[in-house]
Design a protein around this motif. Structure first.
Motif, PDB file in Angstrom:
ATOM      1  N   ARG A 256       0.846  -1.194   0.000  1.00 24.02           N
ATOM      2  CA  ARG A 256       0.000   0.000   0.000  1.00 24.02           C
ATOM      3  C   ARG A 256       0.881   1.244   0.000  1.00 24.02           C
ATOM      4  O   ARG A 256       1.897   1.313   0.685  1.00 24.02           O
ATOM      5  CB  ARG A 256      -0.890   0.024   1.247  1.00 24.02           C
ATOM      6  CG  ARG A 256      -2.072  -0.917   1.188  1.00 24.02           C
ATOM      7  CD  ARG A 256      -2.847  -0.889   2.496  1.00 24.02           C
ATOM      8  NE  ARG A 256      -4.074  -1.665   2.346  1.00 24.02           N
ATOM      9  CZ  ARG A 256      -5.284  -1.143   2.260  1.00 24.02           C
ATOM     10  NH1 ARG A 256      -5.436   0.172   2.319  1.00 24.02           N
ATOM     11  NH2 ARG A 256      -6.349  -1.912   2.127  1.00 24.02           N
ATOM     12  N   LYS A 257       0.439   2.233  -0.764  1.00 25.70           N
ATOM     13  CA  LYS A 257       1.252   3.444  -0.866  1.00 25.70           C
ATOM     14  C   LYS A 257       1.406   4.129   0.486  1.00 25.70           C
ATOM     15  O   LYS A 257       2.447   4.723   0.785  1.00 25.70           O
ATOM     16  CB  LYS A 257       0.626   4.387  -1.879  1.00 25.70           C
ATOM     17  CG  LYS A 257       0.622   3.827  -3.295  1.00 25.70           C
ATOM     18  CD  LYS A 257       0.051   4.819  -4.294  1.00 25.70           C
ATOM     19  CE  LYS A 257       0.049   4.196  -5.686  1.00 25.70           C
ATOM     20  NZ  LYS A 257      -0.443   5.130  -6.711  1.00 25.70           N
ATOM     21  N   SER A 258       0.377   4.055   1.302  1.00 25.14           N
ATOM     22  CA  SER A 258       0.438   4.706   2.617  1.00 25.14           C
ATOM     23  C   SER A 258       1.397   4.001   3.556  1.00 25.14           C
ATOM     24  O   SER A 258       1.799   4.572   4.586  1.00 25.14           O
ATOM     25  CB  SER A 258      -0.952   4.757   3.246  1.00 25.14           C
ATOM     26  OG  SER A 258      -1.490   3.444   3.373  1.00 25.14           O
ATOM     27  N   CYS A 259       1.780   2.771   3.230  1.00 29.63           N
ATOM     28  CA  CYS A 259       2.698   2.020   4.090  1.00 29.63           C
ATOM     29  C   CYS A 259       4.159   2.194   3.668  1.00 29.63           C
ATOM     30  O   CYS A 259       5.073   1.894   4.450  1.00 29.63           O
ATOM     31  CB  CYS A 259       2.350   0.524   4.049  1.00 29.63           C
ATOM     32  SG  CYS A 259       0.699   0.122   4.671  1.00 29.63           S
ATOM     33  N   ARG A 260       4.381   2.659   2.466  1.00 28.11           N
ATOM     34  CA  ARG A 260       5.729   2.662   1.906  1.00 28.11           C
ATOM     35  C   ARG A 260       6.462   3.950   2.270  1.00 28.11           C
ATOM     36  O   ARG A 260       6.118   5.037   1.808  1.00 28.11           O
ATOM     37  CB  ARG A 260       5.678   2.508   0.384  1.00 28.11           C
ATOM     38  CG  ARG A 260       5.024   1.234  -0.079  1.00 28.11           C
ATOM     39  CD  ARG A 260       5.111   1.056  -1.572  1.00 28.11           C
ATOM     40  NE  ARG A 260       4.649   2.218  -2.315  1.00 28.11           N
ATOM     41  CZ  ARG A 260       4.616   2.298  -3.640  1.00 28.11           C
ATOM     42  NH1 ARG A 260       5.035   1.275  -4.354  1.00 28.11           N
ATOM     43  NH2 ARG A 260       4.173   3.376  -4.230  1.00 28.11           N
ATOM     44  N   ASP A 261       7.482   3.824   3.122  1.00 29.17           N
ATOM     45  CA  ASP A 261       8.263   4.993   3.506  1.00 29.17           C
ATOM     46  C   ASP A 261       9.717   4.638   3.822  1.00 29.17           C
ATOM     47  O   ASP A 261      10.425   5.384   4.504  1.00 29.17           O
ATOM     48  CB  ASP A 261       7.632   5.677   4.730  1.00 29.17           C
ATOM     49  CG  ASP A 261       7.561   4.760   5.952  1.00 29.17           C
ATOM     50  OD1 ASP A 261       8.043   3.604   5.882  1.00 29.17           O
ATOM     51  OD2 ASP A 261       7.007   5.188   6.988  1.00 29.17           O
ATOM     52  N   PHE A 262      10.196   3.489   3.296  1.00 30.46           N
ATOM     53  CA  PHE A 262      11.481   2.950   3.757  1.00 30.46           C
ATOM     54  C   PHE A 262      12.340   2.494   2.580  1.00 30.46           C
ATOM     55  O   PHE A 262      11.870   1.859   1.634  1.00 30.46           O
ATOM     56  CB  PHE A 262      11.214   1.767   4.694  1.00 30.46           C
ATOM     57  CG  PHE A 262      12.433   1.007   5.111  1.00 30.46           C
ATOM     58  CD1 PHE A 262      13.321   1.522   6.050  1.00 30.46           C
ATOM     59  CD2 PHE A 262      12.714  -0.253   4.559  1.00 30.46           C
ATOM     60  CE1 PHE A 262      14.453   0.804   6.427  1.00 30.46           C
ATOM     61  CE2 PHE A 262      13.839  -0.962   4.939  1.00 30.46           C
ATOM     62  CZ  PHE A 262      14.706  -0.424   5.878  1.00 30.46           C
TER      63      PHE A 262
END
Length: 773
Positions: A256-262
């Motif tokens: 999910r785009k909202s989960c991707r931050d790494f």
């Protein structure tokens, strides 16, 4: 100017729970044909010496291109663009990387606005070579992906973003995901190199080739709103029975785009190393050190004159540094400016780079050269800054034109190079029909021992340089004529291209054909063994089932979904070579996997045996090859081809070919349809000897004889000298044509030519002169 305002991020975070689109619609893939090249680059990267500490901040220049309608309406808003940049920089912060707006332009074109499937064509528009080029396509374009990028080894460079997947209220991990691909980060679920095992045992050679990103079964639809992996897949049979434990927060996944931050540590290292080693043309900032531009791809200079450009060095940091000195690696160009000089924060220093062509006035001086400007500084990270530059000598300083022209019966758009189409959708358009030609080019293969080089202007390859702009005229048949001159980028071969099209003043059909005349000259090199031909990717109907076949002297492509009523042929009108070889090419097999026609593929097709039968495919191309020719110094080869169209079936191509042949050979009927002494149907099948190139040289007879081949034996040897002597002193038969005897270019056939020949054959004297004939 950098744009780092963070307005709108609050709204982005609110929208995160409502916008959960997956990135399974990312269009960036590794084709099977690219695997070997990708692995080679991975091996080379392991030994890369250019590394920077992660404490060194890097700013990456972005050239933004916003596609709008032709009237300037629509397109991505500046508010959304700012928000997209800002949110990307939040996700890039752990890498100690940021992106900044290097340039911004608008592409106002209905063709691109409403047809998002032309994304490869779009990525060739307004390219800024020293920046990452990102093109924003609107909802109306029906662009099939959320985003699409290129790897460093891709044939077409640049990033395409759908406006649907960017902007103020969108989680912009998609943009960061695509930029990651641009710096050779692969999907965490990548399988092109093999399936990665969950235990990590094969992480070096499988998956994304990075060992601190766990194996990933493809997360699209398998991550819930709490960012928890919900899949139950087990590893492939070759790996055992372990279950997956993927990184749902990894930017390069399909989570999910909202989960991707790494980004993992190894991803960060690879990203930064790729920037320094494989993307060094970018005008990026290293701890505030910026060089603009990072590379100068062309500096056209009139023969006998001088041109210049400017390189700027900027300090955008708080720490001052000195520019100590400058030099060039080869010495072809000159640099002037102040050294030493101290740059404090926001200071800029400019240096003038000049190329002096005052002594370069001959044909052998035309073409590009390479040099590098080198600056020595006291900057802690950039002690040496190198800027590649390519100056070029030209007869005129032209722009790379894409000239749309024609008449009421035929319109076409071609660049002022040996490329036949500019991918604009108007490559070849008969009245009442759509575009016929997608892409095409003159192909020249040079054989040097076991080494081969192929020159072409197709699918992003730009192996020819422009010498001057179009010369427009009316030919002897009353058709519109456009002529340009070109040079290969290594200055090895020169030539010209003439297009003849539209209505004529004779009772012949010239609205169904585009005649193309080529010359290929060897101005100053040693003898070259070449093979030449023409490639055409026809688009009768992009959505149709096309097929191609060979009939006589034509390679014919036909649209099978429209009653087989539309057909187009590539045909030979005149050739100096040993051909023609007619080829049918399946685009899905040859072109699409490679993002274009590669050098090796082009050469292989040029020298392959003729195709036989027919080929059914969703898309087909055609090629004609003229076999091998030995091109001596000063010699020019000439050949003619034509693109012929019929909207009423392939049977009507033959009459159009007959008319095109008569027009090309200059055998014109009078107003009554008769030749001077015979009926039209019995016009002599000979080539008009009065064809003149742009230099005023007669090129019409180059296929009829070889200069010095006085006895017509096909070779130039002592027998020709004996033949000349027998003719001059004993009244023997005259050379046919007589011009073949004039090897010393004194405008006569006499004993001097025989002496000249003997000196050439036995003493290594000059070859038969370039003006022979």
């Amino acid at each position: 100017m950098r744009i780092f305002s963070f307005f709108g991020l609050f709204f982005i975070l609110i929208a995160a729970f409502n916008i959960q689109a997956q990135d399974s619609d990312c269009g960036t893939v590794i084709n099977p044909e690219q695997v070997e090249q990708a692995l080679r680059i991975e091996r080379e990267m392991q030994f890369a010496s250019k590394t920077l500490s992660t404490t060194t901040h890097i700013e990456i220049p972005i050239a933004y291109h916003i596609v709008r309608r032709s009237d300037g309406t629509g397109g991505f808003s500046l508010t959304d663009l700012t928000a997209s940049t800002d949110s990307a920089n939040v996700l890039f912060a752990p890498l100690n990387v940021s992106i900044y707006q290097y340039s911004l332009d608008y592409i106002d074109d209905d063709v691109f606005f409403f047809d998002g499937h032309r994304y490869d064509e779009l990525r060739s528009v307004n390219v800024v070579p020293e920046a990452v080029n990102i093109y924003y396509l609107p909802d109306e374009s029906d662009f099939p992906y959320c985003g699409l990028s290129s790897f460093s080894f891709s044939g077409t460079q640049g990033i395409i973003m759908s406006n649907n997947c960017a902007g103020e209220l969108i989680i912009n991990s998609t943009l960061v995901h695509e930029i990651g691909h641009y710096f050779n980060l692969y999907h965490t679920h990548e399988t092109a190199f093999g399936d990665e095992c969950p235990d990590g045992s094969n992480c070096i050679e499988a998956g994304d080739l990075i060992c601190d990103t766990p194996a990933d079964p493809t997360l699209s639809g398998l991550v819930d709103a709490t960012c928890t992996y919900t899949g139950t897949d087990t590893s492939p049979a070759s790996c055992g029975s372990e279950t997956y434990n993927p990184q749902v927060e990894n930017i390069m996944s399909y989570s999910r785009k909202s989960c991707r931050d790494f980004h993992s540590d190894m991803q960060i290292e690879k990203f930064r190393t790729t920037l320094l080693t494989l993307r060094s043309e970018l005008a990026f900032s290293i701890d505030g050190f910026i060089v603009l531009p990072g590379v100068i791809e062309t500096l056209p200079t009139l023969a006998g004159q001088t041109s210049d450009t400017v390189i700027k060095i900027i300090n955008s940091s708080e720490t001052p540094f000195d520019v100590i000195s400058f030099s060039t690696s080869i010495g072809i160009i000159n640099v002037s400016g102040t050294v030493p000089v101290t740059l404090n924060q926001d200071d800029t220093v400019s240096y003038i780079v000049s190329f002096n062509a005052s002594a370069l006035t001959g044909e052998c001086d035309l073409g590009p050269r390479e040099d590098t400007v080198i600056f020595n500084t006291t900057h802690s990270e950039v002690t040496i800054a190198s800027i590649p530059i390519t100056p070029a000598v030209v007869y005129a300083v032209p722009t790379n034109e894409h000239l749309t022209t024609g008449s009421t019966c035929l319109t076409f758009t071609v660049p002022n190079t040996p490329g036949i189409s500019d991918l604009s959708g108007t490559g070849f358009v008969p009245a009442g029909f759509g575009n016929i030609l997608y892409d095409g080019s003159l192909l020249i293969g040079v054989i040097d021992g076991t080494d081969t080089t192929t020159y072409m202007d197709a699918y992003g390859a730009e192996d020819f340089s422009v010498i001057d702009s179009y010369v427009s005229d009316i030919d002897a048949a009353g058709r519109n004529t456009q002529t340009i001159r070109y040079v290969t980028n290594d200055n090895r071969l020169h030539g010209s291209v003439s297009y003849h099209y539209g209505y004529n003043n004779l009772d012949l059909d010239s609205c169904s054909a585009l005649e193309i005349d080529y010359t290929i000259s060897n101005p100053c090199d040693t003898a070259l063994n070449i093979v030449a031909g023409i490639f055409c990717d026809f688009d009768i109907d992009n959505s149709g089932d096309n097929y191609a076949f060979i009939s006589g002297d034509m390679v014919i492509a036909t649209d099978g979904t429209n009653g087989a009523s539309q057909s187009v042929a590539l045909t030979v009108l005149q050739s100096c070579g040993s051909g023609p070889n007619l080829r049918i090419i399946s685009n899905p097999d040859l072109i699409y996997p490679n993002s274009g026609l590669t050098d090796n593929d082009a050469y292989r097709e040029l020298v392959s045996a003729s195709s036989t039968g027919s080929l059914n495919s969703t898309d087909v191309s055609t090629l004609i090859s003229f076999g091998e020719v030995i091109l001596e110094p000063g010699e020019t080869e000439f050949f003619q081809a034509a693109i012929i169209f019929s909207g009423t079936g392939s049977d009507d191509l033959d009459p159009a070919l007959a008319d095109a042949t008569l027009l090309a050979r200059g055998v014109f009927p009078d107003s009554d349809g008769d030749c001077i002494t015979d009926a039209l149907d019995n016009c002599p099948d000979t080539y008009n000897p009065d064809q003149i190139d742009l230099n005023g040289n007669n090129i019409g007879d180059v296929c009829d004889y070889k200069c010095g081949d006085a006895n017509g034996g096909g070779d130039v040897n002592v027998g020709d000298a004996v033949f000349i002597i027998n003719h001059v002193f004993k009244g023997g038969p005259a050379p046919d044509p007589i011009e073949s005897c004039n090897v010393n270019c004194d405008e006569d056939c006499n004993v001097g030519d025989a002496v000249y020949m003997i000196n050439h054959i036995f003493k290594g004297g000059p070859v038969p002169c370039a003006g022979c004939g």
